[in-house]
Write an enzyme that holds these catalytic residues in place. Sequence first.
Site, PDB file in Angstrom:
ATOM      1  CG  HIS A  44      -3.331   3.887 144.298  1.00 13.35           C
ATOM      2  ND1 HIS A  44      -2.849   4.178 143.056  1.00 13.35           N
ATOM      3  CD2 HIS A  44      -3.385   5.081 144.939  1.00 13.35           C
ATOM      4  CE1 HIS A  44      -2.626   5.474 142.939  1.00 13.35           C
ATOM      5  NE2 HIS A  44      -2.950   6.042 144.078  1.00 13.35           N
TER       6      HIS A  44
ATOM      7  CE1 TYR B  97      -0.995   8.345 140.870  1.00 15.41           C
ATOM      8  CE2 TYR B  97       1.384   8.545 140.992  1.00 15.41           C
ATOM      9  CZ  TYR B  97       0.145   8.539 141.617  1.00 15.41           C
ATOM     10  OH  TYR B  97       0.071   8.730 142.969  1.00 15.41           O
TER      11      TYR B  97
END
Length: 279
Positions: A109, A51
Amino acid sequence: MANIPLIELNDGHRIPQLGYGVFKVPAEDTERAVSEALEVGYRHIDTAAIYGNEQGVGAAIAASGIARDELYITTKLWNDRHHGDEPDRAIAESLDKLGLDAVDLYLVHWPTPAKDDYVHAWEKMVGIRERGLARSIGVSNHLVEHLDRIVAATDVVPSVNQIELHPAYQQREITAWAVAHGTVIESWGPLGQGKYDLFAAAPIAEAAEATGKTPAQVVLRWHLQKGFVVFPKSVRRARLEENLDVFDLELSDAQVAAIDAMDPGDGSGRVGAHPTELN
């Protein structure tokens, strides 16, 4: 402050059931957004290395004055760092950016199965937990085939699997595996991410009218009553407050069942990438 329920994980730690996610929050806006979320009453923050905003999350934590043991912080291992000692380097970098000695939850992830190193990544995650750098470890976007393989290799069951989940796409095979193995499901994209007009769907619109809540609040409450952890994203204070105002609402069994029936079960509701295809 909202009385946010805590769910016990299979490792004995507890996780707040409602949190604040910073996916797609620009780095330059993150400190302000997270600070506002903390002011409103959120204590569970979900970020990820990819991010690009871990530093902003860390700055907001440092400025908040809130005791570390009152906060729950999650970050994630990105796909290009599964091999060798990269997971160890990655957690060190994330902790440095966050300004923390440990995160509460560290997730793989995506499995990126074409690279076929997600089992190694999970083995390294176990070591990260054993060294106290993450209190709990889990995965994100892992299908049953990936989950079975990492558990067979390590005898360590993920505490959490964070998956795309919303009324139009409920991933029942994965949620059934989670129930059977004591893994908590976290819902990302809990409101359908704009692809579906969930709010206009009869089961949601009718429940909103009947309860005097907004359609978004109805959907969030559905997640909570299903036992999922959920963290909607917003950079508007009014929406942050609205998303937190769901604990005086109880959907009836019939209302929950009507929302359950919104998923046709054919996978057509998926918004994000398929875990076998994102490599």
